[in-house]
Design a protein around this motif. Sequence first.
Motif, PDB file in Angstrom:
ATOM      1  N   MET A 220       0.839  -1.188   0.000  1.00 24.32           N
ATOM      2  CA  MET A 220       0.000   0.000   0.000  1.00 24.32           C
ATOM      3  C   MET A 220       0.878   1.244   0.000  1.00 24.32           C
ATOM      4  N   LYS A 221       0.345   2.280  -0.579  1.00 23.83           N
ATOM      5  CA  LYS A 221       1.101   3.525  -0.625  1.00 23.83           C
ATOM      6  C   LYS A 221       0.272   4.656  -0.041  1.00 23.83           C
ATOM      7  N   GLU A 222       0.976   5.692   0.392  1.00 23.55           N
ATOM      8  CA  GLU A 222       0.314   6.891   0.902  1.00 23.55           C
ATOM      9  C   GLU A 222       0.337   7.950  -0.183  1.00 23.55           C
ATOM     10  N   ILE A 223      -0.832   8.509  -0.461  1.00 27.42           N
ATOM     11  CA  ILE A 223      -0.972   9.540  -1.477  1.00 27.42           C
ATOM     12  C   ILE A 223      -1.506  10.794  -0.793  1.00 27.42           C
ATOM     13  N   VAL A 224      -0.809  11.902  -0.987  1.00 24.81           N
ATOM     14  CA  VAL A 224      -1.256  13.173  -0.408  1.00 24.81           C
ATOM     15  C   VAL A 224      -1.760  14.058  -1.543  1.00 24.81           C
ATOM     16  N   LEU A 225      -2.987  14.504  -1.399  1.00 26.53           N
ATOM     17  CA  LEU A 225      -3.603  15.374  -2.398  1.00 26.53           C
ATOM     18  C   LEU A 225      -3.856  16.748  -1.800  1.00 26.53           C
ATOM     19  N   THR A 226      -3.600  17.781  -2.578  1.00 28.61           N
ATOM     20  CA  THR A 226      -3.951  19.140  -2.204  1.00 28.61           C
ATOM     21  C   THR A 226      -5.363  19.400  -2.718  1.00 28.61           C
TER      22      THR A 226
ATOM     23  N   CYS B 262     -18.368  19.888   3.038  1.00 27.00           N
ATOM     24  CA  CYS B 262     -17.498  19.601   1.900  1.00 27.00           C
ATOM     25  C   CYS B 262     -16.504  18.501   2.256  1.00 27.00           C
ATOM     26  N   VAL B 263     -15.922  18.601   3.446  1.00 28.51           N
ATOM     27  CA  VAL B 263     -14.959  17.598   3.908  1.00 28.51           C
ATOM     28  C   VAL B 263     -15.626  16.223   3.958  1.00 28.51           C
ATOM     29  N   LYS B 264     -16.831  16.159   4.508  1.00 29.07           N
ATOM     30  CA  LYS B 264     -17.539  14.883   4.602  1.00 29.07           C
ATOM     31  C   LYS B 264     -17.881  14.334   3.227  1.00 29.07           C
ATOM     32  N   SER B 265     -18.206  15.211   2.302  1.00 26.98           N
ATOM     33  CA  SER B 265     -18.519  14.783   0.940  1.00 26.98           C
ATOM     34  C   SER B 265     -17.304  14.138   0.273  1.00 26.98           C
ATOM     35  N   VAL B 266     -16.142  14.782   0.410  1.00 23.70           N
ATOM     36  CA  VAL B 266     -14.913  14.222  -0.166  1.00 23.70           C
ATOM     37  C   VAL B 266     -14.537  12.938   0.565  1.00 23.70           C
ATOM     38  N   GLN B 267     -14.701  12.914   1.883  1.00 25.45           N
ATOM     39  CA  GLN B 267     -14.400  11.711   2.669  1.00 25.45           C
ATOM     40  C   GLN B 267     -15.231  10.531   2.165  1.00 25.45           C
ATOM     41  N   LYS B 268     -16.513  10.746   1.979  1.00 26.92           N
ATOM     42  CA  LYS B 268     -17.410   9.688   1.497  1.00 26.92           C
ATOM     43  C   LYS B 268     -17.009   9.238   0.094  1.00 26.92           C
ATOM     44  N   THR B 269     -16.673  10.200  -0.753  1.00 28.70           N
ATOM     45  CA  THR B 269     -16.243   9.878  -2.113  1.00 28.70           C
ATOM     46  C   THR B 269     -15.014   8.972  -2.094  1.00 28.70           C
ATOM     47  N   LEU B 270     -14.021   9.334  -1.286  1.00 28.16           N
ATOM     48  CA  LEU B 270     -12.793   8.542  -1.220  1.00 28.16           C
ATOM     49  C   LEU B 270     -13.038   7.168  -0.591  1.00 28.16           C
TER      50      LEU B 270
ATOM     51  N   GLY C 211      -9.998  -0.053  -3.361  1.00 22.48           N
ATOM     52  CA  GLY C 211      -8.557   0.042  -3.208  1.00 22.48           C
ATOM     53  C   GLY C 211      -8.119   1.032  -2.143  1.00 22.48           C
ATOM     54  N   VAL C 212      -9.041   1.888  -1.696  1.00 27.39           N
ATOM     55  CA  VAL C 212      -8.717   2.842  -0.637  1.00 27.39           C
ATOM     56  C   VAL C 212      -8.861   2.135   0.709  1.00 27.39           C
ATOM     57  N   HIS C 213      -7.766   2.084   1.451  1.00 24.94           N
ATOM     58  CA  HIS C 213      -7.778   1.463   2.781  1.00 24.94           C
ATOM     59  C   HIS C 213      -8.230   2.466   3.839  1.00 24.94           C
ATOM     60  N   SER C 214      -7.704   3.694   3.752  1.00 21.71           N
ATOM     61  CA  SER C 214      -8.117   4.754   4.676  1.00 21.71           C
ATOM     62  C   SER C 214      -7.907   6.099   4.014  1.00 21.71           C
ATOM     63  N   ALA C 215      -8.657   7.081   4.492  1.00 17.93           N
ATOM     64  CA  ALA C 215      -8.528   8.440   3.970  1.00 17.93           C
ATOM     65  C   ALA C 215      -8.804   9.422   5.105  1.00 17.93           C
TER      66      ALA C 215
ATOM     67  N   GLY D 252      -3.684   3.257   0.359  1.00 17.70           N
ATOM     68  CA  GLY D 252      -4.335   2.178  -0.377  1.00 17.70           C
ATOM     69  C   GLY D 252      -3.582   1.797  -1.620  1.00 17.70           C
ATOM     70  N   ASP D 253      -4.201   0.924  -2.380  1.00 14.81           N
ATOM     71  CA  ASP D 253      -3.649   0.467  -3.648  1.00 14.81           C
ATOM     72  C   ASP D 253      -4.511   1.023  -4.769  1.00 14.81           C
ATOM     73  N   VAL D 254      -4.307   2.292  -5.063  1.00 12.12           N
ATOM     74  CA  VAL D 254      -5.098   2.975  -6.080  1.00 12.12           C
ATOM     75  C   VAL D 254      -4.229   4.062  -6.709  1.00 12.12           C
ATOM     76  N   GLU D 255      -4.454   4.307  -7.973  1.00 16.22           N
ATOM     77  CA  GLU D 255      -3.682   5.332  -8.665  1.00 16.22           C
ATOM     78  C   GLU D 255      -4.182   6.727  -8.261  1.00 16.22           C
ATOM     79  N   PRO D 256      -3.271   7.667  -8.085  1.00 14.79           N
ATOM     80  CA  PRO D 256      -3.673   9.027  -7.697  1.00 14.79           C
ATOM     81  C   PRO D 256      -4.704   9.648  -8.636  1.00 14.79           C
ATOM     82  N   GLN D 257      -4.592   9.399  -9.930  1.00 17.27           N
ATOM     83  CA  GLN D 257      -5.529  10.022 -10.877  1.00 17.27           C
ATOM     84  C   GLN D 257      -6.954   9.540 -10.653  1.00 17.27           C
ATOM     85  N   VAL D 258      -7.125   8.303 -10.193  1.00 14.72           N
ATOM     86  CA  VAL D 258      -8.463   7.794  -9.879  1.00 14.72           C
ATOM     87  C   VAL D 258      -9.077   8.610  -8.749  1.00 14.72           C
ATOM     88  N   LEU D 259      -8.262   8.915  -7.730  1.00 15.53           N
ATOM     89  CA  LEU D 259      -8.733   9.722  -6.607  1.00 15.53           C
ATOM     90  C   LEU D 259      -9.084  11.131  -7.063  1.00 15.53           C
TER      91      LEU D 259
END
Length: 70
Positions: A1-7, A16-24, A29-33, A44-51
Amino acid sequence: MKEIVLTLSDLSCQHCVKSVQKTLDNIVGVHSAEVSLDKAVVVGDVEPQVLINAIVEAGYQAHLADHSAK
């Protein structure tokens, strides 16, 4: 698994935060967000572009943070 940080941008409240949280959380492939008003840290095991695509579809902006390459 890798950690991906998004701005994130265009988030102005906790709704808005809850909406993005639910989306992720719903992406396979997302283990935690952890989402705040200005960033998301995803493990997780997901490509950044998918997120990014999912966040944009939810109505917000997201970009890969410069320091997320690990």
